[in-house]
Design an enzyme around this catalytic site. Structure first.
Site, PDB file in Angstrom:
ATOM      1  N   CYS A   5     -27.483 -13.369   2.623  1.00  0.00           N
ATOM      2  CA  CYS A   5     -26.593 -14.235   1.836  1.00  0.00           C
ATOM      3  C   CYS A   5     -26.186 -15.381   2.757  1.00  0.00           C
ATOM      4  O   CYS A   5     -25.084 -15.382   3.300  1.00  0.00           O
ATOM      5  CB  CYS A   5     -25.387 -13.460   1.324  1.00  0.00           C
ATOM      6  SG  CYS A   5     -25.792 -11.969   0.380  1.00  0.00           S
ATOM      7  N   ALA A  45     -25.840 -19.016   2.912  1.00  0.00           N
ATOM      8  CA  ALA A  45     -25.030 -20.243   2.870  1.00  0.00           C
ATOM      9  C   ALA A  45     -23.591 -19.940   3.292  1.00  0.00           C
ATOM     10  O   ALA A  45     -23.097 -18.830   3.055  1.00  0.00           O
ATOM     11  CB  ALA A  45     -25.062 -20.838   1.467  1.00  0.00           C
ATOM     12  N   PRO A  46     -22.921 -20.885   3.944  1.00  0.00           N
ATOM     13  CA  PRO A  46     -23.335 -22.271   4.195  1.00  0.00           C
ATOM     14  C   PRO A  46     -24.274 -22.461   5.375  1.00  0.00           C
ATOM     15  O   PRO A  46     -24.756 -23.558   5.608  1.00  0.00           O
ATOM     16  CB  PRO A  46     -22.012 -22.992   4.436  1.00  0.00           C
ATOM     17  CG  PRO A  46     -21.126 -21.949   5.024  1.00  0.00           C
ATOM     18  CD  PRO A  46     -21.514 -20.660   4.347  1.00  0.00           C
ATOM     19  N   GLY A  47     -24.520 -21.393   6.174  1.00  0.00           N
ATOM     20  CA  GLY A  47     -25.562 -21.473   7.182  1.00  0.00           C
ATOM     21  C   GLY A  47     -25.117 -21.438   8.625  1.00  0.00           C
ATOM     22  O   GLY A  47     -25.959 -21.450   9.528  1.00  0.00           O
ATOM     23  N   LYS A 107     -23.852 -18.969  10.377  1.00  0.00           N
ATOM     24  CA  LYS A 107     -24.353 -17.746  11.005  1.00  0.00           C
ATOM     25  C   LYS A 107     -25.872 -17.787  11.106  1.00  0.00           C
ATOM     26  O   LYS A 107     -26.456 -17.264  12.067  1.00  0.00           O
ATOM     27  CB  LYS A 107     -23.889 -16.524  10.216  1.00  0.00           C
ATOM     28  CG  LYS A 107     -22.378 -16.364  10.134  1.00  0.00           C
ATOM     29  CD  LYS A 107     -21.999 -15.126   9.352  1.00  0.00           C
ATOM     30  CE  LYS A 107     -20.482 -15.030   9.162  1.00  0.00           C
ATOM     31  NZ  LYS A 107     -19.967 -16.047   8.235  1.00  0.00           N
ATOM     32  N   ASP A 136     -32.684 -14.068  -5.218  1.00  0.00           N
ATOM     33  CA  ASP A 136     -31.780 -12.925  -5.176  1.00  0.00           C
ATOM     34  C   ASP A 136     -32.296 -11.904  -4.178  1.00  0.00           C
ATOM     35  O   ASP A 136     -33.370 -11.321  -4.357  1.00  0.00           O
ATOM     36  CB  ASP A 136     -31.691 -12.311  -6.572  1.00  0.00           C
ATOM     37  CG  ASP A 136     -30.658 -11.200  -6.679  1.00  0.00           C
ATOM     38  OD1 ASP A 136     -30.097 -10.815  -5.628  1.00  0.00           O
ATOM     39  OD2 ASP A 136     -30.396 -10.727  -7.795  1.00  0.00           O
ATOM     40  N   ASP A 154     -23.892 -10.737   4.876  1.00  0.00           N
ATOM     41  CA  ASP A 154     -22.528 -11.263   4.771  1.00  0.00           C
ATOM     42  C   ASP A 154     -22.305 -11.635   3.303  1.00  0.00           C
ATOM     43  O   ASP A 154     -22.332 -12.804   2.941  1.00  0.00           O
ATOM     44  CB  ASP A 154     -22.377 -12.487   5.687  1.00  0.00           C
ATOM     45  CG  ASP A 154     -20.955 -13.005   5.734  1.00  0.00           C
ATOM     46  OD1 ASP A 154     -20.031 -12.188   5.784  1.00  0.00           O
ATOM     47  OD2 ASP A 154     -20.769 -14.239   5.702  1.00  0.00           O
ATOM     48  N   CYS A 203     -15.265 -11.473   5.236  1.00  0.00           N
ATOM     49  CA  CYS A 203     -14.035 -12.143   5.704  1.00  0.00           C
ATOM     50  C   CYS A 203     -12.893 -11.676   4.809  1.00  0.00           C
ATOM     51  O   CYS A 203     -12.129 -12.460   4.274  1.00  0.00           O
ATOM     52  CB  CYS A 203     -14.187 -13.666   5.696  1.00  0.00           C
ATOM     53  SG  CYS A 203     -14.732 -14.372   4.135  1.00  0.00           S
TER      54      CYS A 203
END
Length: 524
Positions: A250, A252-254, A256, A301, A321, A383
């Site tokens: 998963c 985005a936003p990128g 990591k 997906d 994440d 988070c």
């Protein structure tokens, strides 16, 4: 010609097509004009995501993407407009101005109204600016009436009714080692700030609170990423090796994703998967800025990836994440500025139904990640501060993880804040505290027993908490001792648990142990 009459001089008639001369905009007017429209686009995305409870990104991530030219001005304008938004809406409603075609441009109207009432002077450039400036008296009259209604004297007093105090914390930035080494970044940033290396994440630097790097050349060219410490710990916990194949499920936003690329020194292969189309664009922008060349973006997906497909059967590691409540980063994300907080729909009063749906998706995603045969390491992170999205998800998959040969390992063994003590082995989980650490993250690391040796401690999943699950608690009484840290978050959790069940005093309460590092005895 008659005497005594003078002939009139012949003059050229004005051209019919001649237009009045257009006033040339000053640099300041031009900058303000475009900043308002950039801010309006960001504000629309933020408000639409908040209304759907499905944000494309945080306020900061939307503003600090490469396509936003005046980041500092746009950030200030968006944040201040959001801070004043309840007032602005009341004023516009009282003045009866938000209707017709202006209703379709309401975010721009909010931005300009903020500038007229609370910000800097607005020049007559742009149709929306002209429309509102001609009605400035009506706006100011509506604001005066609102002050009387709320029984306050000044506009600042009115703003205070809606504000939440901001928490000052150090600024962390991660050095993108694909473009610059840490020592060079330390030297360059040290020209303007007091900078020091983080003692836990090797490529992380610490700057004073309030350090503004948004327009710094190193940030603009991708040599440095503005990324919090907790967020930077996630990819470091996975610890991928150069030459590996890694899946960011998963992505985005990128931030990591590109951190993984840096840890792999640009070698090997990373598949960055993202389902949301808008977030895919954000992901590509981040990758381009980082200079990483070993990342392939897949718009799709992750749950539909077949672990037996040759394209996906060689992954050495997976970073998961997934979507979560974001409750651990509400402050740093500036979520307290969103309308959902003003109406009591914020993270502090997260509805149980939504949390249950998130947790169900998270369990499904983690179960899928563990099913890839060649994978040696899986990191699950959120988070969120909620147990249902963290420890409960891990507990639910432990029997399955054991059947695949996985065990819980301890990322960053020196870190003192661990998982809530709700099952045996939870001390191997990692938590960061939103108050003490600035962000509330959760990290779980699964490794296979036959994988390459790593320095972190390992805990077998064969000692699973199957007998400790809620539906099997009736005839099971077992005591176990877990080392944990008494943070404010832990104390809140423990108080809630004790208030729900009648039980004798805990070992800590009976013996008044030190709060900084202690042992808690639980009866199950």
């Amino acid at each position: 010609m008659a005497r005594g009459k003078k002939a009139k001089p012949i003059t050229a008639a004005p051209r019919a097509a001649e237009k009045p001369e257009t006033k040339r905009l000053s640099n300041a007017e031009r900058s303000a004009y475009f900043s308002r429209r950039e801010a309006a686009k960001v504000l629309r995305t933020v408000l639409e995501g908040d209304a759907r409870r499905r944000a494309v990104g945080s306020i900061k991530s939307l503003i600090y993407r490469p396509s936003i030219r005046n980041k500092k001005g746009t950030f200030a304008l968006v944040c201040e407009t959001l801070k004043h938004l309840p007032i602005i809406k009341d004023v516009l409603e009282a003045a009866g101005l938000l209707k017709g075609k202006w209703k379709r441009q309401e975010e721009l109207i909010y931005i300009i109204t903020y500038d007229i009432l609370f910000g800097k002077a607005v020049s007559l450039v742009g149709d929306a600016e002209v429309f509102l400036m001609h009605r400035k008296d009506a706006l100011q009259a509506a604001l005066a009436q609102l002050l009387v209604k709320k029984k306050v004297k000044t506009a600042q007093d009115l703003v205070q009714l809606y504000q939440i105090p901001e928490v000052s914390k150090p600024r962390h930035v991660r050095v993108n080692t694909l473009k610059m080494d840490v020592d060079s970044a330390l030297l360059e940033l040290g020209r303007g700030y007091m900078v020091q290396k983080d003692n836990l994440v090797p490529d992380l630097l610490i700057l004073p609170p309030g350090a503004d790097l948004h327009n710094h050349p190193l940030v603009m060219n991708g040599s440095v990423f503005m990324q919090g410490k907790a967020s930077s710990m996630v990819a470091a916990a996975l610890d991928p090796k150069p030459g590996w194949e890694v899946l960011d499920a998963c992505a985005a936003p990128g931030n990591k994703t590109v951190h993984l690329a840096a840890l792999m020194r640009g070698k090997g292969k990373i598949i960055a998967c993202e389902l949301n189309k808008e977030r895919v664009n954000r992901l590509k922008e981040t990758i381009s800025l980082s200079g990483a060349t070993n990342i392939k973006v897949l718009h799709g997906d992750f749950l539909k990836f077949n672990p037996k497909d040759p394209s996906f059967s060689k992954f050495n590691a997976i970073l998961l994440d997934p979507s979560c409540s974001g409750s651990g980063t509400a402050s740093s994300r500036l979520d307290h500025l969103l309308p959902s907080y003003a109406t009591g729909r914020g993270a502090d009063v997260m509805d149980t139904e939504r949390l249950n749906k998130l947790a169900a998706f998270q369990r499904k995603a983690l179960t899928h990640a563990l099913s890839f045969v060649a994978v040696e390491r899986v990191v699950y992170s959120t988070c969120s501060i909620h147990q249902i999205e963290n420890e409960d998800v891990i507990s639910s998959v432990l029997p399955l993880a054991a059947s695949y040969g996985f065990q819980l390992s301890t990322p960053f063994p020196g870190w003192r804040r661990r998982g809530l003590p709700v099952f045996e082995g939870s001390q191997h989980l990692l938590r960061t505290d939103p108050v003490e650490d600035g962000e509330g993250f959760f990290i779980a690391l699964f490794t296979k027993s036959n994988a390459v040796n790593y320095p972190e401690k390992q805990a077998t999943c064969n000692n699973t908490p199957t007998a400790l699950l809620p539906n099997r608690l009736q005839n099971v009484k077992k005591k176990f001792v877990i080392s944990c840290t008494r943070t404010k978050l832990f104390q809140t959790w423990l108080h809630t648990k004790q208030s729900r069940r009648k039980r004798p005093k805990t070992f800590l309460e009976a013996n008044d142990l030190n709060e900084s590092q202690s042992t808690e005895c639980f009866t199950i």
